[in-house]
Design a protein around this motif. Sequence first.
Motif, mmCIF file in Angstrom:
data_model
loop_
_atom_site.group_PDB
_atom_site.id
_atom_site.type_symbol
_atom_site.label_atom_id
_atom_site.label_comp_id
_atom_site.label_asym_id
_atom_site.label_seq_id
_atom_site.Cartn_x
_atom_site.Cartn_y
_atom_site.Cartn_z
ATOM 1 N N GLU A 1 5.759 44.491 82.891
ATOM 2 C CA GLU A 1 5.992 44.589 84.339
ATOM 3 C C GLU A 1 4.720 44.994 85.084
ATOM 4 O OE1 GLU A 1 7.857 44.226 87.904
ATOM 5 O OE2 GLU A 1 8.780 43.737 85.978
ATOM 6 N N ARG B 1 2.562 41.987 85.522
ATOM 7 C CA ARG B 1 3.117 41.119 86.577
ATOM 8 C C ARG B 1 2.668 41.624 87.958
ATOM 9 N NH1 ARG B 1 7.324 37.677 85.019
ATOM 10 N NH2 ARG B 1 8.143 37.633 87.131
ATOM 11 N N LYS B 2 2.746 42.941 88.138
ATOM 12 C CA LYS B 2 2.319 43.516 89.420
ATOM 13 C C LYS B 2 0.826 43.298 89.643
ATOM 14 C CE LYS B 2 6.004 46.886 89.735
ATOM 15 N NZ LYS B 2 6.414 48.273 89.656
ATOM 16 N N LEU C 1 0.122 39.867 90.944
ATOM 17 C CA LEU C 1 0.450 39.712 92.369
ATOM 18 C C LEU C 1 -0.534 40.420 93.280
ATOM 19 C CD1 LEU C 1 4.317 40.165 92.082
ATOM 20 C CD2 LEU C 1 3.064 38.018 92.416
ATOM 21 N N ASP D 1 5.641 35.376 92.266
ATOM 22 C CA ASP D 1 6.801 35.769 91.474
ATOM 23 C C ASP D 1 8.010 35.074 92.070
ATOM 24 O OD1 ASP D 1 8.814 36.996 90.051
ATOM 25 O OD2 ASP D 1 8.069 39.029 90.374
ATOM 26 N N LYS D 2 8.636 34.214 91.302
ATOM 27 C CA LYS D 2 9.739 33.437 91.862
ATOM 28 C C LYS D 2 10.987 34.279 92.095
ATOM 29 C CE LYS D 2 12.261 31.055 88.227
ATOM 30 N NZ LYS D 2 13.546 30.824 88.733
ATOM 31 N N GLU D 3 10.992 35.482 91.579
ATOM 32 C CA GLU D 3 12.096 36.418 91.767
ATOM 33 C C GLU D 3 13.424 35.714 91.571
ATOM 34 O OE1 GLU D 3 11.437 38.347 95.516
ATOM 35 O OE2 GLU D 3 9.516 39.142 94.885
ATOM 36 N N ASP D 4 14.265 35.705 92.591
ATOM 37 C CA ASP D 4 15.592 35.100 92.472
ATOM 38 C C ASP D 4 15.661 33.706 93.094
ATOM 39 O OD1 ASP D 4 16.646 37.310 91.172
ATOM 40 O OD2 ASP D 4 17.129 38.323 93.046
ATOM 41 N N ALA D 5 14.513 33.130 93.394
ATOM 42 C CA ALA D 5 14.518 31.795 93.994
ATOM 43 C C ALA D 5 14.991 30.766 92.975
ATOM 44 C CB ALA D 5 13.122 31.433 94.494
ATOM 45 N N HIS D 6 15.757 29.792 93.437
ATOM 46 C CA HIS D 6 16.177 28.698 92.566
ATOM 47 C C HIS D 6 15.067 27.677 92.381
ATOM 48 C CE1 HIS D 6 20.231 30.137 93.891
ATOM 49 N NE2 HIS D 6 20.379 30.060 92.582
ATOM 50 N N LEU E 1 10.786 26.903 93.549
ATOM 51 C CA LEU E 1 9.547 27.327 94.192
ATOM 52 C C LEU E 1 8.810 26.078 94.640
ATOM 53 C CD1 LEU E 1 8.513 30.291 94.295
ATOM 54 C CD2 LEU E 1 6.778 29.561 92.701
#
Length: 107
Positions: free
Chosen positions: A24, A27-28, A31, A56-61, A63
């Motif tokens: 994690e 990842r930060k 970004l 970070d695509k996070e919760d996107a379905h 990109l």
Amino acid sequence: MSQWSEEQVQEAVKEINKKALADEGFRKLCLTDAHAAVKQATGQELPKEFKLRFVDKEDAHYLFVLPDMAKDDELSDDQLEEVAGGTISGGIQIGLPFIAIGADIGK
């Protein structure tokens, strides 16, 4: 990245993916400081002028990366289609030889 071979780029992508899957903090870092993240994952520095952005695509379905804005001297999609298809544009033949159907070419 002009100093990097294609093999080095592919290896860097693998290492960055591997670290990003499990770490994690990494990842930060991706970004907040992409150059530092690449150096941490590969041990190599990117040229300062090379622009790199991680998302970070996070919760996107899905990109979607936007294309660069077209410049005035570039062809539009319609113009590119005409060139690729060999159609006539404004009386000028683009691509294929012009054949006048029904015209008497001999006169």
